[in-house]
Design an enzyme around this catalytic site. Structure first.
Site, PDB file in Angstrom:
ATOM      1  CG  ASP A   1      -2.697  -1.215  -6.752  1.00 35.68           C
ATOM      2  OD1 ASP A   1      -2.533  -0.465  -5.774  1.00 35.68           O
ATOM      3  OD2 ASP A   1      -1.760  -1.813  -7.319  1.00 35.68           O
TER       4      ASP A   1
ATOM      5  CE  LYS B   1      -0.779  -2.520 -10.744  1.00 38.06           C
ATOM      6  NZ  LYS B   1      -1.416  -3.196  -9.597  1.00 38.06           N
TER       7      LYS B   1
ATOM      8  CE  LYS C   1       2.155  -2.189  -8.428  1.00 39.88           C
ATOM      9  NZ  LYS C   1       1.140  -2.610  -7.451  1.00 39.88           N
TER      10      LYS C   1
END
Lengths: 339, 292
Positions: A171, A239, A275
């Site tokens: 991430d 995300k 996400k």
């Protein structure tokens, strides 16, 4: 919207050359520069902010009950990235988090496992060791998370560390400062460079999630541009947030991002995941997100490979709801583990 | 001059310091003992009970960790407000219970006095119920009463104010929080008490008042896994409620249960004791090594 292509490409199977070709095709120039990126991103249609909020509010009114609810709860669990991102994290805490992911509901073997655990870089080895053989992925927040304010060399070294330690997913945070001052090429090149590190473990490339930190991007237009920029550069997932900035994952912002991945699929045949992370604490909220996924992006995103929840306390609430559905009586926090 | 149009009241629930409508949207008519319309009250549903338990749970640690002295002060302040609303309570009790004005006055006075009496116990109960236990070893051994947690209360059906105060005050004085199912036929004093509590210093969620059918809501509280104890004072005379069944439901999660003492409701005239307070406390005992 245009009809979706029938066969979809999973984004992480593309090599760097393919990503560059896809990007050049969209931007309309083999030369990716600040000028061409700017022209492309500002050519995207603007977001109707009132409309997006209204749409999200409307999607949030659906009533999901009984068997649909049971399905939704299990699907939510299977999409959770169970997260601990605290300065106070210890190896023991990470191991107990993984243990919880392995056995979310002791005594009920039908309860699915979360998709992944999400930890800081230095905890990856511990998490990988604890998760061995379970099928639970280990995601690492990397690239000087959460601010990203470090040199590219440091951010890449950070990522290399995590990949070497066995992280299945990375991430990364984008450089919001560069994005906001219009240096889109810097953001693009950062993502390309981090992706290269992810792909360097060629037998099992790490999936790359790109954190936009929508709370710092201010407008929905910026969220849409950042989404497209990240996908052009080769993000496997986009995300919403780090969870360290308010507001974090709101439903309207997620709707805007879901529209982006849907349109990207239509344009390129590549299906990128989404996400939302931060601030989703109740099953009720999470179900609203599932409704939005289904209605905005489509049913093919209702899959842990393409939609995840970044959350720490959500799992317990879902487990309580699951217990309620199974037993018929309201459960309480005494009947799930503490986070 | 034309005749004034009645202002018909529709009361709401008292949950988490706010006054929400029932999630179900239902209401029912409250009538006086002679059958005249008094007001509409919210008809609480299963989900209202769930919300009330959640509010009570989140308020509990804060209320329990307030100092005993502070809890006593806060509860005494409630008594001051009750006194200020005396006329309304007398009217509610007169209409609902069919008492004469003098007897209603007496009931309200007794209720306020009882509230003051229990408020005074806040910083005394540990001295009376706690102990330094003599043990055969080099230890200090200290016991003290601690609140049980979230307590569901089925309020008395007939004595709508004095009975309510008699079961509610001893529960919250030690730091428990309460979800009260008010008297089904006579909910108005409980509603007014909720309004009093909302303007007092009692934190939201410490007392939650649900009006409606006892038979519908009580089993939800009895089976709710996050409720720690149950006072069935009003279950004996509730329509469609068998308190033994509630006790059986509560046994699934090993709740502390206080049963009604008889099949008919007491007069509540003398029902105040430290035993009522201690019924919803747990004894914590600490062993501490001495001189080592």
């Amino acid at each position: 919207m245009t009809a979706q292509t029938t066969s979809t490409v999973r984004p992480w199977v593309r090599d760097a050359a393919q990503v560059a070709t896809d990007a050049a095709g969209l931007v309309g120039s083999a030369q990716i520069s600040n000028t061409t990126l700017r022209r492309y991103l500002f050519g995207l249609p603007g977001v109707d902010e009132v409309g997006a909020k209204g749409r999200a509010a409307q999607l949030g009114t659906r009533s999901i009950k009984t068997t649909s609810k049971a399905w939704a709860l299990d699907t939510i669990i299977s999409m959770i990235d169970l997260t601990t991102l605290e300065g106070a994290d210890t190896a023991g805490k990470v191991r107990s988090l993984v243990a919880k992911a392995r056995t979310p509901e002791p005594g009920d073997a039908t309860c699915p496992r979360p998709a992944a655990v999400c930890v800081y870089n230095d905890m990856v080895a511990t998490a990988v060791e604890a998760a061995k053989g379970s099928g639970i992925h280990v995601a690492a927040v990397s690239t000087a998370f959460p601010s990203g304010r470090a040199s590219l060399a440091v951010r890449l070294a950070d990522t290399t560390d995590a990949v070497a330690a066995g992280a299945d997913e990375i991430d990364m945070v984008i450089d919001r400062g560069a994005f906001l001052q219009g240096d889109y090429l810097k953001v693009y090149e950062d993502i390309v460079a981090v992706r290269e590190v992810c792909q360097s473990r060629s037998a099992r490339p790490a999936h790359l999630k790109v954190i936009l930190e929508t709370g710092e991007l201010v407008t929905f237009d910026n969220v849409r541009r950042a989404s497209w920029l990240s996908m052009l550069a080769g993000a496997d997932f986009i995300k919403t947030s780090t969870g360290k900035v308010q507001p974090a994952a709101t439903l309207p912002v997620t709707v805007v991002m879901l529209e982006a991945v849907r349109d990207f699929l239509a344009a390129t045949g590549v299906q990128v995941g989404v996400k939302p992370a931060g601030g989703i604490r109740t099953s009720k909220d999470a179900i609203k997100f599932l409704v939005a996924v289904n209605e905005v992006a489509g049913v093919r995103w209702l899959d842990p490979d393409f939609f995840r929840f970044g959350a720490s306390t959500l799992l317990n609430d879902v487990l309580l709801q699951r217990q309620k559905l199974a037993s018929g009586v309201y459960s309480g926090p005494d009947y799930v583990t503490i986070d | 001059m034309s005749e004034r149009v009645d202002v018909r009241k529709t009361y709401k629930l008292y949950v988490g310091g706010a006054f929400p409508r029932s999630e179900s949207g239902r209401t029912y008519e409250v009538t006086s003992s002679r059958g005249a319309f008094l007001a509409n009250a919210a008809l609480a549903s299963r989900k209202d009970a769930r919300d009330a338990v959640r509010a009570a749970r989140s308020a509990q640690p804060g209320w329990a960790s307030a100092t005993a002295y502070n809890r006593g002060q806060v509860l005494y302040r409630v008594a001051e407000l009750l006194e200020g609303r005396r006329a309304q309570f007398v009217a509610d009790v007169t209409a609902g219970e069919g008492l004469s004005a003098a007897r209603a006055e007496a009931a309200v006075s007794a209720a306020i006095d009882r509230w003051v009496w229990y408020a005074g116990w806040a910083d005394k109960v540990a001295q009376v119920a706690g102990n330094a236990n003599p043990v055969a070893g080099p230890y200090f051994n200290l016991s003290s009463p601690e609140p049980t947690g979230v307590v569901g209360i089925v309020a008395p059906q007939r004595s709508s104010l004095l009975g309510l105060v008699s079961v509610l005050a001893p529960v919250i004085v030690t730091g428990n929080t309460a979800v009260v199912i008010s008297s089904q036929q006579r909910p108005l004093p409980a509603i007014t008490l909720g309004e009093v509590l909302a303007t007092s210093d009692v934190p939201g969620g410490v007392v939650n008042v649900l009006t409606g059918k006892t038979a519908e809501v009580a089993p939800i509280l009895a089976s709710h896994m996050d409720v720690n104890a149950l006072d069935l004072a009003g279950a004996a005379e509730s329509d469609g409620v068998t308190w033994g069944e509630l006790e059986a439901l509560a046994a699934d999660t090993v709740k502390r249960v206080r049963r009604p003492e008889a099949d008919t409701e007491p007069t509540w005239r003398t029902d105040q004791s430290i035993g009522q307070i201690l019924a919803f406390t747990e004894t914590k005992t600490v062993w501490h090594p001495k001189g080592m």
